[in-house]
Scaffold this active site. Structure first.
Site, PDB file in Angstrom:
ATOM      1  N   ASN A   9      26.041  11.774  13.805  1.00  0.00           N
ATOM      2  CA  ASN A   9      25.201  10.739  14.444  1.00  0.00           C
ATOM      3  C   ASN A   9      24.227  10.338  13.275  1.00  0.00           C
ATOM      4  OD1 ASN A   9      23.563   8.863  15.525  1.00  0.00           O
ATOM      5  ND2 ASN A   9      22.485  10.313  16.797  1.00  0.00           N
ATOM      6  N   LYS A  11      22.227   7.696  12.843  1.00  0.00           N
ATOM      7  CA  LYS A  11      20.991   7.089  13.266  1.00  0.00           C
ATOM      8  C   LYS A  11      20.823   6.017  12.307  1.00  0.00           C
ATOM      9  CE  LYS A  11      19.242  11.379  15.181  1.00  0.00           C
ATOM     10  NZ  LYS A  11      18.254  12.251  15.649  1.00  0.00           N
ATOM     11  N   HIS A  96      21.384   8.442  24.121  1.00  0.00           N
ATOM     12  CA  HIS A  96      20.709   9.250  23.256  1.00  0.00           C
ATOM     13  C   HIS A  96      19.114   9.352  23.490  1.00  0.00           C
ATOM     14  CE1 HIS A  96      18.929  11.251  19.507  1.00  0.00           C
ATOM     15  NE2 HIS A  96      20.143  11.623  19.284  1.00  0.00           N
ATOM     16  N   GLU A  98      16.646   9.324  22.170  1.00  0.00           N
ATOM     17  CA  GLU A  98      15.717   8.282  21.148  1.00  0.00           C
ATOM     18  C   GLU A  98      15.874   7.007  21.874  1.00  0.00           C
ATOM     19  OE1 GLU A  98      17.388   9.171  17.355  1.00  0.00           O
ATOM     20  OE2 GLU A  98      16.667  10.962  17.501  1.00  0.00           O
ATOM     21  N   GLU A 168      21.922  17.601  24.610  1.00  0.00           N
ATOM     22  CA  GLU A 168      21.063  17.529  23.563  1.00  0.00           C
ATOM     23  C   GLU A 168      19.632  17.913  24.032  1.00  0.00           C
ATOM     24  OE1 GLU A 168      22.489  15.377  20.188  1.00  0.00           O
ATOM     25  OE2 GLU A 168      21.618  13.778  21.224  1.00  0.00           O
ATOM     26  N   GLY A 174      16.231  17.166  15.750  1.00  0.00           N
ATOM     27  CA  GLY A 174      15.336  16.736  14.552  1.00  0.00           C
ATOM     28  C   GLY A 174      14.107  17.574  14.450  1.00  0.00           C
ATOM     29  N   SER A 214      19.531  19.943  15.838  1.00  0.00           N
ATOM     30  CA  SER A 214      19.300  20.797  14.921  1.00  0.00           C
ATOM     31  C   SER A 214      20.487  21.996  14.657  1.00  0.00           C
ATOM     32  CB  SER A 214      18.123  21.792  14.897  1.00  0.00           C
ATOM     33  OG  SER A 214      17.002  20.808  15.111  1.00  0.00           O
ATOM     34  N   GLY A 235      22.766  15.366  14.030  1.00  0.00           N
ATOM     35  CA  GLY A 235      22.002  14.314  13.261  1.00  0.00           C
ATOM     36  C   GLY A 235      21.872  14.681  11.899  1.00  0.00           C
TER      37      GLY A 235
HETATM   38  C1  PEP Z   1      20.747  13.961  17.277  1.00  0.00           C
HETATM   39  O1  PEP Z   1      20.077  13.023  17.152  1.00  0.00           O
HETATM   40  O2  PEP Z   1      21.994  13.710  17.827  1.00  0.00           O
HETATM   41  C2  PEP Z   1      20.701  15.104  16.685  1.00  0.00           C
HETATM   42  C3  PEP Z   1      21.589  16.303  17.124  1.00  0.00           C
HETATM   43  O3  PEP Z   1      19.948  15.438  15.685  1.00  0.00           O
HETATM   44  P1  PEP Z   1      19.652  16.720  14.881  1.00  0.00           P
HETATM   45  O4  PEP Z   1      21.001  17.381  14.557  1.00  0.00           O
HETATM   46  O5  PEP Z   1      18.994  15.956  13.503  1.00  0.00           O
HETATM   47  O6  PEP Z   1      18.767  17.475  15.621  1.00  0.00           O
END
Ligand code: PEP
Length: 258
Positions: A9, A11, A96, A98, A168, A174, A214, A235
């Site tokens: 992803n 973003k 998601h 966000e 998630e 993040g 992460s 991400g």
């Molecule tokens: C995401 O935004 O779906 C995500 C998992 O981000 P990150 O891997 O940066 O934590």
């Protein structure tokens, strides 16, 4: 064992040139591997056609990061599931955290988005997960259960079979704070048991439940080794070809061991 799924992803990141480089680098790196893992790149809308053009020749697929809850009409700025399907985009991330947080997406809106996607035979990647306060209060199972029941459980078994669920935990996105493999496994098992009660053992077994938060080259192998973790939604680490490909390799390794 079913193949693992790894989705990158991006973003709202990368210029057009940078996107082209990243796609080509991933394409070249995967070209040498005989992979079983389903690899999906999810760039911003403007780079979807670029990605599907490459995907036609490469061993990855393409996902959008969102779609409209409406079929078509006077919805300025929106992109419909039909338009995505027209571009050969097969997957779409929905819900998601966000989008839930910054764009007010509720489970009811997400249920409509899921409908639009399944109507055009696309695959929704439905995100769920608790915020840190909910984890601390011990309500994380309830929260995720509600997100899944309200966003997905109206689907017929045939439509539900198309869905991928991404767990998630919001506190891990993040932040560099990864859920432990045990925390991920516990929630994935819980989700699978909800699905089993609603849709039966076969559909629950075949469902891909992927982990996001992460996930990176150093923790992917351990996370993906959990029996109910069927891959990852990545991400930050999907923005560097080398890191992303290492995560795909971790998925491959686990896939081969089982
Ligand atoms: C995401 O935004 O779906 C995500 C998992 O981000 P990150 O891997 O940066 O934590």
């Amino acid at each position: 064992m079913k193949p693992k799924v790894v989705i990158g992803n991006w973003k709202m990141n990368k210029s057009f040139d940078e996107a082209e480089d990243l796609i080509s680098d991933i394409e070249d790196a995967l070209d040498g591997l005989n992979i079983n893992t389903l690899v999906v790149l999810s760039p911003p809308y403007l780079y979807l056609e670029l990605t599907t053009d490459h995907a036609a020749e490469a061993n990855f697929e393409c996902a959008a990061q969102n779609c409209s809850q409406f079929k078509n009409g006077a919805y300025t700025g929106e992109i419909s599931a039909n338009m995505l399907a027209d571009l050969d985009v097969e997957f779409c991330i929905i819900g998601h955290s966000e989008r839930r947080k910054y764009f007010g997406e509720t489970n009811a809106i997400l249920a409509e988005k899921v409908n639009r996607l399944t109507e055009v035979d696309m695959i929704p990647v439905y995100c769920c997960g608790e915020v840190v306060e909910e984890r601390k209060a011990g309500t994380h199972f309830e929260v995720v259960e509600k997100q899944i029941k309200e966003g997905l459980f109206h689907l017929s078994p045939e439509a539900f079979e198309r869905v991928i669920i991404a767990y998630e935990p919001v506190w891990a996105i993040g932040t560099g704070l990864t859920a432990t493999p045990q925390q991920a496994e516990e929630m994935h098992l819980f989700i699978r048991s909800l699905v089993e009660k609603k849709y039966g053992t076969e559909i629950a077994y075949n469902l891909h439940i992927i982990y996001g938060g992460s996930c990176n080259p150093s923790n992917a192998l351990e996370l993906f080794s959990q029996p109910n973790v069927d891959g990852g939604l990545i991400g930050g680490a999907s923005l560097k070809a080398e890191d992303f490909v290492e995560i795909v390799e971790a998925a491959e390794t686990v896939g081969k061991e089982n």
